[in-house]
Design an enzyme around this catalytic site. Structure first.
Site, short mmCIF file in Angstrom:
data_model
loop_
_atom_site.label_atom_id
_atom_site.label_comp_id
_atom_site.label_asym_id
_atom_site.label_seq_id
_atom_site.Cartn_x
_atom_site.Cartn_y
_atom_site.Cartn_z
N LYS A 105 0.84 -1.21 0.00
CA LYS A 105 0.00 0.00 0.00
C LYS A 105 0.87 1.25 0.00
O LYS A 105 0.60 2.21 -0.71
CB LYS A 105 -0.95 -0.03 1.21
CG LYS A 105 -2.07 -1.05 1.03
CD LYS A 105 -2.85 -1.37 2.30
CE LYS A 105 -3.81 -2.52 2.02
NZ LYS A 105 -4.51 -3.04 3.17
N ASP A 144 -11.33 2.42 3.31
CA ASP A 144 -11.59 0.99 3.11
C ASP A 144 -13.09 0.74 2.90
O ASP A 144 -13.49 -0.32 2.45
CB ASP A 144 -11.14 0.19 4.35
CG ASP A 144 -9.85 -0.58 4.11
OD1 ASP A 144 -9.49 -0.79 2.92
OD2 ASP A 144 -9.22 -0.99 5.09
N GLN A 179 -5.15 -1.93 9.37
CA GLN A 179 -4.94 -3.23 8.74
C GLN A 179 -5.54 -4.34 9.61
O GLN A 179 -5.27 -4.42 10.80
CB GLN A 179 -3.43 -3.46 8.52
CG GLN A 179 -3.10 -4.73 7.77
CD GLN A 179 -3.61 -4.72 6.32
OE1 GLN A 179 -3.51 -3.72 5.62
NE2 GLN A 179 -4.18 -5.83 5.89
#
Ligand code: NAP
Length: 287
Positions: A53, A120, A97
């Site tokens: 990322k 997200d 995460q």
């Protein structure tokens, strides 16, 4: 064979090119898109994903910072960090995460992220808005599946789509997005009886179960399109999807490969969402 493959490399490269141009334009207006990534513990898969990322952000001119916390961190400390990032105007996207250590309530942590920075698309607000078709951050993997279908020229309207898997991060949201495109959607899961009977009637099969080679060619109707979300290791330790590529390729009209498929699209959509958030900031500044 090559003309059957929907390449995540090509589609994600196109998205990245577009993101780079948007970053330049935002920079000219004094906005410097920034993604903050929180990683708790040292799960090797998570470390690899996070590294990818940051690399993507760097390639596109997006600032990214890495906030590493030990797996002994308390929920309160984690929530305090999210609160700090929520209040930091220089941060446009916040990503925690997953998975988190067992002592931390994942739902509480995800929903502590400001919905405006939830790139997200996992907060209940964004999930809710997606379900009712309002503007939101759509989750990256499901959106990536749709981007690949768009690139391949597959119009979902009136199509029979079978989604295998009903997780909150892939199966359910991708089914909602396909429904919004006016597909007729069937969702299968571990309790579904005779999945092959359903997939054999499908124009498009989206498979997200996490089992190597689960979907085989004899489960498909000729000319079907397969979107393979799975990321598994086979017995030889090789990265592979949920579709048994060798038996599917002769039957399908289009299929996404693993690696080089949906995984790259997930990463590209995180960049897209971060830019969307930065552009929202610009709009607010103008108002
Ligand atoms: P998950 O949360 O474990 O969900 C798996 C789903 O598959 C569940 O709904 C489960 O049904 C269903 N399932 C399991 N075994 C089945 C069977 N034998 N028959 C029918 N359904 C079955 O997994 P996930 O997070 O959705 O991920 C799925 C796969 O996609 C994994 O390989 C993961 O690594 C991969 N993934 C890839 C990306 C990417 O960027 N490409 C992103 C996320 C995930 P029940 O609900 O009934 O248990």
């Amino acid at each position: 064979m090559d003309n059957k493959i929907i390449s995540g490399k090509i589609v994600s490269a196109q998205i990245k090119e577009q993101v780079r141009a948007q970053v330049v334009s935002l920079n000219e207006k004094g906005i410097y898109p920034k993604l903050s990534v929180i990683i708790v513990g040292e799960n090797p898969a998570s470390l690899t994903y996070v590294k990818g990322k940051h690399k993507d952000c760097a390639e596109c001119g997006i600032i990214s910072d890495n906030i590493a916390m030990p797996d002994t961190v308390s929920q309160a400390e984690l929530l305090a960090e999210i609160d700090r990032l929520n209040k930091d105007d220089s941060v446009h996207g916040i990503l925690v995460q997953l998975p988190l250590p067992k002592h931390i309530n994942e739902y509480a942590v995800i929903n502590a992220i400001s919905p405006e920075k939830d790139v997200d698309g996992f907060t209940a607000i964004n999930v809710g808005n997606m379900n009712i078709g309002k503007d939101c951050f759509t989750p990256c993997t499901p959106q990536g599946c749709l981007d690949m279908l768009d690139y391949a020229g597959v119009d979902l309207e009136g199509k029979d789509v079978v989604v295998i898997g009903r997780s909150n991060i892939v199966g359910k949201p991708v089914a909602v997005l396909a429904l919004q495109r006016s597909a007729t959607v069937t969702i299968c899961h571990s309790r579904t009886k005779n999945i092959a009977e359903k997939t054999r009637n499908a124009d498009v099969v989206i498979v997200a179960v996490g089992r190597a080679g689960f979907l085989t060619g004899d489960m498909l109707k000729p000319g079907a399109v397969v979107i393979d979300v799975g990321i598994n290791r086979n017995e030889a330790g090789k990265l592979c999807g949920d579709a048994d590529f060798d038996s599917c390729i002769d039957v399908v009209s289009k299929i996404t490969p693993v690696p080089g498929g949906v995984g790259l699209m997930t990463r590209a959509n995180l960049l897209k969402n971060t830019i969307k958030s930065a552009e929202n900031c610009l709009k607010q500044r103008k108002n």
